[in-house]
Design an enzyme around this catalytic site. Structure first.
Site, PDB file in Angstrom:
ATOM      1  N   ASP A 172       7.472   2.611  -2.941  1.00 40.83           N
ATOM      2  CA  ASP A 172       6.410   2.077  -3.799  1.00 40.83           C
ATOM      3  C   ASP A 172       6.879   0.798  -4.506  1.00 40.83           C
ATOM      4  O   ASP A 172       8.030   0.718  -4.947  1.00 40.83           O
ATOM      5  CB  ASP A 172       6.067   3.144  -4.852  1.00 40.83           C
ATOM      6  CG  ASP A 172       4.876   2.758  -5.706  1.00 40.83           C
ATOM      7  OD1 ASP A 172       3.751   2.842  -5.194  1.00 40.83           O
ATOM      8  OD2 ASP A 172       5.071   2.360  -6.872  1.00 40.83           O
TER       9      ASP A 172
ATOM     10  N   GLU B  58       6.353  -0.970   0.501  1.00 34.99           N
ATOM     11  CA  GLU B  58       5.094  -1.508  -0.014  1.00 34.99           C
ATOM     12  C   GLU B  58       5.416  -2.863  -0.624  1.00 34.99           C
ATOM     13  O   GLU B  58       5.957  -2.955  -1.739  1.00 34.99           O
ATOM     14  CB  GLU B  58       4.490  -0.591  -1.093  1.00 34.99           C
ATOM     15  CG  GLU B  58       3.086  -1.054  -1.466  1.00 34.99           C
ATOM     16  CD  GLU B  58       2.648  -0.778  -2.902  1.00 34.99           C
ATOM     17  OE1 GLU B  58       1.450  -0.898  -3.177  1.00 34.99           O
ATOM     18  OE2 GLU B  58       3.500  -0.460  -3.750  1.00 34.99           O
TER      19      GLU B  58
HETATM   20  C1  NOJ Z   1       1.469   1.141  -5.766  1.00 39.47           C
HETATM   21  C2  NOJ Z   1       0.711   2.405  -5.528  1.00 39.47           C
HETATM   22  O1  NOJ Z   1       0.158   2.371  -4.245  1.00 39.47           O
HETATM   23  C3  NOJ Z   1      -0.314   2.505  -6.626  1.00 39.47           C
HETATM   24  O2  NOJ Z   1      -1.230   3.548  -6.394  1.00 39.47           O
HETATM   25  C4  NOJ Z   1       0.398   2.672  -7.937  1.00 39.47           C
HETATM   26  O3  NOJ Z   1      -0.548   2.661  -8.981  1.00 39.47           O
HETATM   27  C5  NOJ Z   1       1.412   1.546  -8.166  1.00 39.47           C
HETATM   28  N1  NOJ Z   1       2.187   1.240  -7.005  1.00 39.47           N
HETATM   29  C6  NOJ Z   1       2.362   1.918  -9.278  1.00 39.47           C
HETATM   30  O4  NOJ Z   1       3.214   2.945  -8.845  1.00 39.47           O
END
Ligand code: NOJ
Length: 549
Positions: A214, A268
């Protein structure tokens, strides 16, 4: 670990279809209105029949759910509303028996404010080692009443919150790039580094095939916490894409590679600069990363062609496979986005309530799915995408859960509309999501989803679900990771390319129906052909005639 799907020699992840399970909204067995692991186990046959290679589970750890699980209080357990660690182990095992691997979500940028480390930090004095695991700083101004710098939270408002000292007086501030309930970790602290490496092993030892990382480009902060400058050069931004990040991922890659079947690292990474993005995919770093350029791309032929070309060009030098993603739990559902006059996606410009033609969006989403599945690399399907679910736009403010909505003062509709529990059967809520007599689903499901349920769509050969099932089956049989990609000559409004010697994909984004190559067999089409021609906003996969050379 065994889960063989193809005869190809390429590692499985190079062309895998990964299905994102948002556990909270997948299937509820215990009737509390929240999806659970027992629900996923129950529906594994559905996922096998759909034809996916791996499941990515959005965070399933104990969490106060301030950001729907992306505020993790304990990485080595399961949230009680979802189940237990034993159940997670059973799920990982049972999925694998069906040939489906598991990927867990790791959130290294921050933890929950209820994580024991943060509680200890708040209870400790300024300057203590407990506080050094986070970013605690004195405020500016005579009484420290202003935040330490001007950074803004990605969810809106200042990225700093002030704590109270033991005597009840206002004390230091701590950094949170997201919600205040998600304090940022300090990645220069050795405890932070060590604990994450242990967490990786914890899950790898339980048989997960990989991790999704993430906010992977945000972990490292400029030591002086300098304010953002508009002209920062790549690598110089105070909290995005800093060069020090690569060392963290090299260490993670070494851990992943130490397993007999090496584990997968998926990042991500939202970065506009394709070259900077590709740096994370060098041979000793992450294996793949989400292709947000393609996800955000409008349904326009030139933009799509450019996105595909620049994606492939960026990945080629590092020899990493591209990923093709149309949706996830953070963005507007595809059929809704594609049904609007502006079909691109941007967080700043979420357009709930703008005129939407869902029939048009559905038609384009069908074509988009065939396009994404035919491109070289791996492909992500966000739960409900295979059902063509639209964004739910009429959730009342009281029922909304997303901090993005609340921290924007209600201006941003937030992301709840793409997180509504799945419809499985029946013609009224909860549509088989929960058993009879259960509590209402944690987010309300709209009326009229009866025709979108898995049961209804399974019985309809023309449904989105039938298209996904057929196309994923064909993809598995017809395409190999090693099949080369080449554009075929076409009008500018048509995307036409081959994979390997005899497979072709044609997508028509122009008004006029287009003729297909002579002698080609149609393997599948997203719409019925009109006198052998492919209509507007439709895609087809073809088997080309054998070349006569
Ligand atoms: C990316 C995640 O996909 C999202 O849902 C989240 O709110 C943020 N990162 C913070 O962790």
């Amino acid at each position: 670990m065994t889960a063989d799907r193809s005869s190809s020699d390429a590692p499985w992840w190079r062309d895998a279809v990964v299905y994102q399970v948002y556990v909270r909204s997948f299937a509820d067995v215990n009737g509390d209105g929240t999806g659970d692991l027992a629900g996923v186990i129950d529906r594994l046959p559905y996922l096998r029949e759909l034809g996916v290679d791996a499941l990515w589970f959005s965070p399933w750890y104990p969490s106060p759910m301030a950001d729907s699980g992306y505020d993790v209080a304990d990485y080595r357990a399961i949230d009680p509303s979802f189940g237990t660690l034993e159940l997670a182990e059973a799920l990982i095992r049972e999925a694998l028996v069906m040939g489906i691997r598991s990927i867990v979500d790791i959130v290294p940028n921050h933890v929950s404010d209820q994580h024991p480390w943060f509680r200890a930090a708040v209870a400790a004095d300024p300057g203590s080692p407990h506080r050094d695991r986070f970013w605690f700083r004195a405020g500016q101004g005579p009484r420290g009443e202003s935040p330490p710098n001007g950074w803004q939270s990605i969810f809106g408002g200042p990225a700093w919150t002030r704590v109270k000292d033991a005597d009840g007086e206002p004390g230091e501030w701590y950094l949170h790039l997201f919600a205040p309930e998600q304090p940022d970790l300090n990645w220069t602290n050795p405890d932070v580094v060590r604990d994450h490496e242990e967490v990786l092993r914890f899950w790898f030892d339980r048989g997960v095939a990989g991790i999704r990382i993430d906010s992977a480009a945000l972990l490292v902060k400029a030591p002086d916490l300098a304010d953002e400058t508009p002209d920062a050069k790549p690598g110089d931004h105070p909290f995005t894409d800093r060069d020090e990040l690569h060392e963290i991922y090299r260490r993670w890659r070494a851990i992943a590679d130490s397993y007999v079947e090496p584990r997968l690292l998926v990042g991500e990474i939202w970065l506009p600069d394709a070259e900077r993005f590709a740096r994370y995919l060098r041979q000793d770093e992450l294996h793949t990363a989400f292709n947000f350029d393609f996800l955000a791309c409008p349904w326009e032929p030139v933009a799509l062609r450019t996105s595909i070309d620049s994606t492939l060009a960026a990945h080629a030098p590092v020899t990493a496979p591209a990923t093709w993603v149309l949706a996830n739990h953070d963005v507007t559902r595809t059929v809704t986005r594609y049904g609007r006059s502006d079909t691109s996606f941007a967080f700043e410009a979420k357009r709930e309530g703008t005129p939407t033609d869902l029939r048009l969006g559905n038609r384009r989403a069908r074509a988009g799915a065939l396009l994404a599945m035919a491109l070289p690399g791996s492909m992500y399907v966000y739960q409900g995408e295979e059902l063509g679910l639209p964004e739910v736009e009429d959730i009342s403010s009281e029922q909304r859960q997303d901090p993005m909505h609340f921290r924007s003062g209600g201006l941003d509709p937030g992301r709840d509309g793409c997180r509504v529990p799945l419809p499985w059967s029946g013609d009224r809520p909860p549509y088989g999501f929960s058993p009879a007599g259960a509590r209402a689903p944690w987010l309300p499901q709209p009326d009229g989803w009866g025709r979108l349920t898995v049961a209804a769509q399974s019985a309809d050969p023309d449904s989105m679900l039938s298209l996904y099932r057929a196309a994923l089956g064909l993809r598995r049989r017809e395409l190999r990771a090693s099949d080369g990609f080449a554009w075929l000559p076409s009008e500018p409004t048509v995307l036409s390319f081959t994979r390997g010697a005899r497979f072709a994909c044609v997508v028509n984004l122009g008004i006029d129906p287009v003729a297909l190559p002579t002698g080609a067999d149609v393997l599948i089409a997203s719409q019925e052909l009109a006198s052998g021609r492919l209509p507007q906003d439709a895609a087809a996969w073809l088997r080309l005639p054998e070349s006569k050379e």
